[in-house]
Design an enzyme around this catalytic site. Structure first.
Site, PDB file in Angstrom:
ATOM      1  CE1 TYR A  33       1.006  -0.280   4.359  1.00 34.89           C
ATOM      2  CE2 TYR A  33      -0.131   1.862   4.292  1.00 34.89           C
ATOM      3  CZ  TYR A  33       0.666   0.948   4.872  1.00 34.89           C
ATOM      4  OH  TYR A  33       1.412   1.266   6.348  1.00 34.89           O
ATOM      5  CE  LYS A 151       3.038   3.107   3.054  1.00 30.44           C
ATOM      6  NZ  LYS A 151       3.016   3.032   4.645  1.00 30.44           N
ATOM      7  CD  GLU A 183       9.908   1.827  10.678  1.00 33.00           C
ATOM      8  OE1 GLU A 183       9.755   2.699  10.054  1.00 33.00           O
ATOM      9  OE2 GLU A 183       9.784   0.533  10.253  1.00 33.00           O
ATOM     10  CG  LEU A 207       8.033   2.209   4.873  1.00 34.60           C
ATOM     11  CD1 LEU A 207       7.912   1.159   4.220  1.00 34.60           C
ATOM     12  CD2 LEU A 207       6.725   3.154   5.074  1.00 34.60           C
TER      13      LEU A 207
END
Ligand code: PMP
Length: 287
Positions: A33, A151, A183, A207
């Site tokens: 996505y 992702k 993260e 990411l």
């Protein structure tokens, strides 16, 4: 008001949009996505998201079912049809719906990918209280899979992390692996010490944020010092500032980590300055 959404070549009212129960996105989280922000009715960093999408698809041996130009047209069409001024466009591509459930990938010639896009209107998105006052985070162990650079729609652990943060009276969680922050649940994490911006280096562990890339570029252009390296929660708690970046939050200060206030519990100067630069540049370059 009912939204118009996009499913496999068709624009439909949201209530009429359907995906098969055999879709591998539904059965196996076999999909990727992107979320592209919309400011003043225009797409922010569309190219960056399209390039990352292509990379995610490649890493999973999925064939891009639409070209970049077609994707841009669909994004623009949806923004126009739904009168989105500020908000975002969510895009999901899955490995499609084969005739039955099977771990083996279906033949892409027989099973086309499923493509779904919808808009989310968020009036006043740039004026959020979180951005003004900063957010509070907790730290939790990073228990996600090892390919966080792709992702994918496997978002259960990040979702659990947000719930843990909420239960602790906080806004978000920072994920920690082998003692170092990877993260946030849905954002990249930074600290600032003696004017230097510190954030984890890119790898398969995080990411590769589109906002991260832009913010680090703007920071360098503004002669701010940037260091890409590991940091711990303890170091973050001693930092002068902390902040996060993402396409939906832009740059947002973090003012508390595991109960310890950062910078006296109020946003400092660097994160708000970066936010201002980012929003200015994002608006200028939006298409
Ligand atoms: N890390 C994770 C785990 C995320 O889910 C996101 C947002 N999708 C980000 C970082 C930020 O990426 P971007 O700036 O491209 O939104």
């Amino acid at each position: 008001m009912s939204r118009t959404v996009y499913v496999n070549g068709e624009y439909l009212p949201e209530g009429e949009a359907k995906v098969s129960i055999f879709d591998r996105g539904f059965l196996m989280a076999d999909g990727v996505y992107e979320v592209t922000s919309v400011l003043d009715g225009k797409l922010v960093d569309f190219d960056g998201h399209a390039i990352r999408l292509e990379r995610s698809l490649n890493e999973l041996d999925m064939r891009a079912p639409v070209t970049k130009d077609e994707l841009l047209n669909i994004h623009r069409e949806l923004v126009a049809k739904n009168d989105v001024v500020d908000g975002g466009v969510y895009l999901q591509i899955t490995r499609g719906a084969p005739a039955d459930r099977d771990f083996v990938y279906p033949d892409p010639d027989e099973t086309p990918c499923t493509v779904v896009l919808f808009t989310q209107s968020k009036p006043g998105i740039t004026e959020s209280p979180a951005a003004k006052n900063g957010i509070k985070v907790i730290s939790i162990e990073d228990q996600r899979w090892g390919r966080r650079d792709i992702k994918t729609v496997q978002l259960l652990y990040p979702s659990m992390g947000k719930m843990m943060a909420k239960a602790a009276g906080c806004d978000d969680a920072w994920l920690v692996e082998d003692g170092y922050v990877t993260e946030g649940t849905s954002n990249n994490a930074y600290i600032v010490k003696d004017g230097k911006i510190i954030t984890r280096q890119l790898s398969k562990d995080i990411l590769h944020g589109i906002t991260r890339a832009a913010v680090l570029r703007f920071a360098a252009e503004a002669q701010m010092e940037v260091e890409e390296r590991l940091f711990t929660i303890e170091e973050a708690q001693q930092a002068d500032e902390a902040f996060i970046t993402s396409a939906t939050m832009f740059v947002c200060p973090v003012v508390e980590i595991d109960g310890a206030q950062i910078g006296g519990g109020a946003p400092g100067s660097i994160a708000p300055r970066l936010r201002e630069i980012y929003l200015d540049e994002a608006r200028k370059a939006a298409i």
